[in-house]
Design an enzyme around this catalytic site. Sequence first.
Site, PDB file in Angstrom:
ATOM      1  CB  CYS A 275      -0.987  -0.006   1.162  1.00 17.18           C
ATOM      2  SG  CYS A 275      -0.239   0.080   2.811  1.00 17.18           S
ATOM      3  CG  HIS A 323      -4.562   0.139   3.875  1.00 12.94           C
ATOM      4  ND1 HIS A 323      -3.830  -0.775   3.152  1.00 12.94           N
ATOM      5  CD2 HIS A 323      -5.502   0.625   3.001  1.00 12.94           C
ATOM      6  CE1 HIS A 323      -4.309  -0.864   1.919  1.00 12.94           C
ATOM      7  NE2 HIS A 323      -5.314  -0.020   1.798  1.00 12.94           N
ATOM      8  CG  HIS A 335      -6.673   0.429  -1.776  1.00 13.42           C
ATOM      9  ND1 HIS A 335      -6.899  -0.217  -0.579  1.00 13.42           N
ATOM     10  CD2 HIS A 335      -7.662  -0.008  -2.622  1.00 13.42           C
ATOM     11  CE1 HIS A 335      -7.974  -1.000  -0.692  1.00 13.42           C
ATOM     12  NE2 HIS A 335      -8.444  -0.883  -1.914  1.00 13.42           N
TER      13      HIS A 335
END
Length: 361
Positions: A275, A323, A335
């Site tokens: 990520c 994240h 993402h």
Amino acid sequence: MGPGKRGIFATAVAVVCAITVVAASGTAFTSPGPAPAAPPSTTASPLLPHETDLEAVHEKLDKLYHGAAVATDAYNASEEAAKKQSARIVELSKQIVKAHQRLAGLKDRAGAAARAQYRTGGLPAAAQLLLSDDPQQFLDGAGAMVQRQRATKRMISEITRTQKDLRHYAADASTQWQILEADRKAKAAAKKRIQQQIDEAQKLESRLEKKQKERLAKLEQEAARRAQTIWLDTGIVKGISGKASALGKMAVEFATAQLGRPYVWGAEGPDSFDCSGLTSQAWAAAGHPIPRTSQEQWKQLKHVDVKDMRPGDLIIYFDDATHVAMYVGHGAIIHAPRPGRTVTVAGAGTMPILGVVRPDA
């Protein structure tokens, strides 16, 4: 951005926009009723036949992959620290070599002075002056003697300072090696935790039958839609009107071009990403480097209100900032979700938002 990528991106954002319209009209997504229990089978394992069990599996998988994300951030942080320590050690090594060379040169000069004194019979300069019969030679020699004394003091001082620098560089290098070794150990431990979490998740998924996997995928999609709908129902998207900066547009274009590439923990391109690898490389491609990990992005970049975010901004998720995704407009993000998935477009509200940061504030 090529035509194929642009089509994928447009379609994905259109889906998110459709969800926005539904939410704005007051319609909420609801989870369908429990699936009927599968009949007993004498050949298949009786593993998790009910939806309630699959929901437990979904929750367990979320925890496992979140644990992997936590460990991945720790791994990436250790990797970045190790790179910095290695660079510092290389620089210190250069300084040590230079100090050794400087010290050797000073010792050569000191040796030359000693040999010159030996050639004059070993008499100190002051004694040589007192024995001189020539007054002018005495006066000239006195001035030269003062200069030599000053030069000798400077040389001794420089030797002392160089020896001190050398000891300092050596001690610093030793400390940096210890830190580097600690970073390597932390990285190895994080790598082990990541693999354990992923292995356990994959083992759990492998025990599911085909229909159960399909139903689990639907449960995940429904959970994401519910979360996105709740977020959209707050009306937050209606108030978001910020336009991407020039750098933000470049970052979004880079992220869009990576759609479909696999998630691989610790990866930062060009063929796979995690990520924060995706977001950091997107902004690096825009000519504006940012921290490597999601936690450091949250700590170091400027925070902005959700209502003020614009395409290119980064949304940080979960209380532990493990994240990160890039906001691309219309309530959507790009993402790299987790192991087993690819870089994709999703709703910005599908995960709990910690906050928003702006790299080019």
